[in-house]
Design a protein around this motif. Structure first.
Motif, PDB file in Angstrom:
ATOM      1  N   LEU A   1       9.339 125.135  11.188  1.00  0.00           N
ATOM      2  CA  LEU A   1      10.676 124.733  10.782  1.00  0.00           C
ATOM      3  C   LEU A   1      11.168 125.611   9.641  1.00  0.00           C
ATOM      4  N   ALA A   2      10.277 125.947   8.748  1.00  0.00           N
ATOM      5  CA  ALA A   2      10.666 126.818   7.635  1.00  0.00           C
ATOM      6  C   ALA A   2      11.086 128.177   8.164  1.00  0.00           C
ATOM      7  N   SER A   3      10.338 128.634   9.148  1.00  0.00           N
ATOM      8  CA  SER A   3      10.669 129.931   9.716  1.00  0.00           C
ATOM      9  C   SER A   3      12.015 129.859  10.430  1.00  0.00           C
ATOM     10  N   LEU A   4      12.253 128.747  11.102  1.00  0.00           N
ATOM     11  CA  LEU A   4      13.543 128.537  11.739  1.00  0.00           C
ATOM     12  C   LEU A   4      14.651 128.574  10.699  1.00  0.00           C
ATOM     13  N   ALA A   5      14.426 127.884   9.601  1.00  0.00           N
ATOM     14  CA  ALA A   5      15.436 127.835   8.541  1.00  0.00           C
ATOM     15  C   ALA A   5      15.733 129.230   8.029  1.00  0.00           C
ATOM     16  N   SER A   6      14.693 130.036   7.882  1.00  0.00           N
ATOM     17  CA  SER A   6      14.982 131.337   7.298  1.00  0.00           C
ATOM     18  C   SER A   6      15.674 132.229   8.314  1.00  0.00           C
ATOM     19  N   ALA A   7      15.385 132.044   9.579  1.00  0.00           N
ATOM     20  CA  ALA A   7      16.100 132.799  10.613  1.00  0.00           C
ATOM     21  C   ALA A   7      17.570 132.390  10.638  1.00  0.00           C
ATOM     22  N   ILE A   8      17.807 131.096  10.491  1.00  0.00           N
ATOM     23  CA  ILE A   8      19.186 130.601  10.470  1.00  0.00           C
ATOM     24  C   ILE A   8      19.929 131.186   9.276  1.00  0.00           C
ATOM     25  N   ALA A   9      19.273 131.197   8.139  1.00  0.00           N
ATOM     26  CA  ALA A   9      19.904 131.742   6.939  1.00  0.00           C
ATOM     27  C   ALA A   9      20.297 133.192   7.177  1.00  0.00           C
ATOM     28  N   ALA A  10      19.404 133.935   7.809  1.00  0.00           N
ATOM     29  CA  ALA A  10      19.706 135.335   8.093  1.00  0.00           C
ATOM     30  C   ALA A  10      20.923 135.439   9.011  1.00  0.00           C
ATOM     31  N   ALA A  11      20.949 134.594  10.012  1.00  0.00           N
ATOM     32  CA  ALA A  11      22.081 134.618  10.942  1.00  0.00           C
ATOM     33  C   ALA A  11      23.386 134.321  10.207  1.00  0.00           C
ATOM     34  N   LEU A  12      23.325 133.406   9.275  1.00  0.00           N
ATOM     35  CA  LEU A  12      24.538 133.071   8.516  1.00  0.00           C
ATOM     36  C   LEU A  12      24.971 134.244   7.659  1.00  0.00           C
ATOM     37  N   ARG A  13      24.005 134.883   7.057  1.00  0.00           N
ATOM     38  CA  ARG A  13      24.343 136.056   6.254  1.00  0.00           C
ATOM     39  C   ARG A  13      25.036 137.082   7.134  1.00  0.00           C
ATOM     40  N   GLY A  14      24.578 137.169   8.361  1.00  0.00           N
ATOM     41  CA  GLY A  14      25.199 138.087   9.307  1.00  0.00           C
ATOM     42  C   GLY A  14      26.665 137.771   9.556  1.00  0.00           C
ATOM     43  N   ARG A  15      27.032 136.535   9.273  1.00  0.00           N
ATOM     44  CA  ARG A  15      28.430 136.149   9.457  1.00  0.00           C
ATOM     45  C   ARG A  15      29.201 136.273   8.138  1.00  0.00           C
ATOM     46  N   GLY A  16      28.543 136.762   7.120  1.00  0.00           N
ATOM     47  CA  GLY A  16      29.240 136.954   5.865  1.00  0.00           C
ATOM     48  C   GLY A  16      29.083 135.823   4.862  1.00  0.00           C
ATOM     49  N   VAL A  17      28.197 134.880   5.148  1.00  0.00           N
ATOM     50  CA  VAL A  17      27.980 133.798   4.192  1.00  0.00           C
ATOM     51  C   VAL A  17      27.135 134.322   3.031  1.00  0.00           C
ATOM     52  N   GLY A  18      27.482 133.957   1.855  1.00  0.00           N
ATOM     53  CA  GLY A  18      26.773 134.441   0.668  1.00  0.00           C
ATOM     54  C   GLY A  18      25.427 133.798   0.464  1.00  0.00           C
TER      55      GLY A  18
END
Lengths: 188, 188
Positions: free
Chosen positions: A106-123
């Motif tokens: 789940l932690a790994s999922l969370a960090s992948a999600i965070a990366a994806a969000l950064r890809g959308r320009g989220v700070g």
DNA sequence: CGACCCCATGTCAGCCGCTGACATGCCAGG
DNA sequence: CCTGGCATGTCAGCGGCTGACATGGGGTCG
């Protein structure tokens, strides 16, 4: 799964698993990093699915909504597998070593999600926090879906958990010390 | 820590650790469940601290604020230990097995927090979700505290992360598809 | 004051997870 | 038919972790 169910996780040796699969212990370890990993087959695929879902969300979508939207989209993967998921959860719940692995996924999922969000320009603090919230929602929703006597959809559970999370956060905004706190959350 | 730093985590054998401590391997295992656990000494105490903090919060305090308040109160434990914390984090970051344990401790903290919240009358999906949010905030704040060149207080970081979290959740409330999404979160 | 007990530590033997090095055999492509 | 690659097997070994039993030192009780 059969073996783990029969003799428990500790009671099962890798040699036995391999034998039942008609393979050597050595071969088992070529496919799975360790004895636990075999229960988490497909976690990677799921993660990719979610990441893609986020990337494809319309750019106007709010970060948190993009995340939960992508999570909802995994529903077809689980449908039909409720019984299996249930067995798996009970097994995991009974063994700390398995919980460790689960929580790590789940932690790994969370960090992948965070990366994806950064890809959308989220700070940055926002991306990680959003990811963490999304995973929390999913975790709760999944749990409740697994033993929901009324067999409601995973998506419904996700939406419900999300609503609850928003309510909690909003309550904390208005009052640092307002007695209005608890309000949603009907039990059972 | 010395040994782990010298020869890496894998390169260090329990026998060596025990020897350096003037003990037997067997004795080591009587104090620590496994080779990793030695790095998480005190996690239990910290957890108790937080739980007590929540229990003692004024009843008018909002759940999420009670949680972050209790987390802020752990600050004295970490002050003075920044250097140590940093070393520890780098070590953990380099070894998946250690991350598993770390993440597990956080999960256990979250579930203890949820229980504490339930003790204050918070209902169930809400309690777990709030706990999860609190831990997420703490995790982020801790990370940033560890390598904050300006050496700001842990509490400040917690407050900042909390604010950010509230903003993200609030943004998601107003629009399921409003382009107003990202706004806080300055980098660095 | 000695007998006794408890608890921390040590000793020993052993299981099993996991790994590296090397061997074997099958299948595909030239 | 040769050859090279890939999946699987064989073997030996390390080291984490455990159960069973021994030992000794400090405190308690009769």
């Amino acid at each position: 799964m059969d073996l783990y169910a029969e003799r428990g996780f500790d009671g099962t040796t890798v040699a036995e698993i391999a034998a039942r699969a008609g393979l050597t212990e050595r071969t088992f370890f070529r496919y799975f990093a360790d004895k636990r990993e075999v229960l988490f087959w497909g976690a990677g695929a799921l993660q990719n699915l979610v990441v893609e879902g986020i990337a494809q969300a319309s750019p106007e979508t709010t970060p948190l909504n993009a995340v939960t939207g992508a999570l909802e989209a995994t529903e077809p993967v689980f449908e039909e597998r409720r019984q299996f998921a249930r067995q798996r959860q009970t097994l995991i719940a009974a063994h700390a070593e398995l919980q460790e692995r689960e929580v790590m996924k789940l932690a790994s999922l969370a960090s992948a999600i965070a990366a994806a969000l950064r890809g959308r320009g989220v700070g940055e603090p926002a991306a990680s926090l959003t990811a963490e919230m999304g995973v929390a929602v999913f975790r709760i929703a999944f749990e409740r879906w697994i033993d929901d006597a009324r067999r409601r959809d995973l998506r419904e559970h996700i939406r419900a958990a999300l609503a609850e999370l928003k309510a909690v956060a909003a309550a904390a905004v208005t009052g640092s010390s307002t007695p209005r706190a608890r309000k949603a959350s009907r039990p059972k």
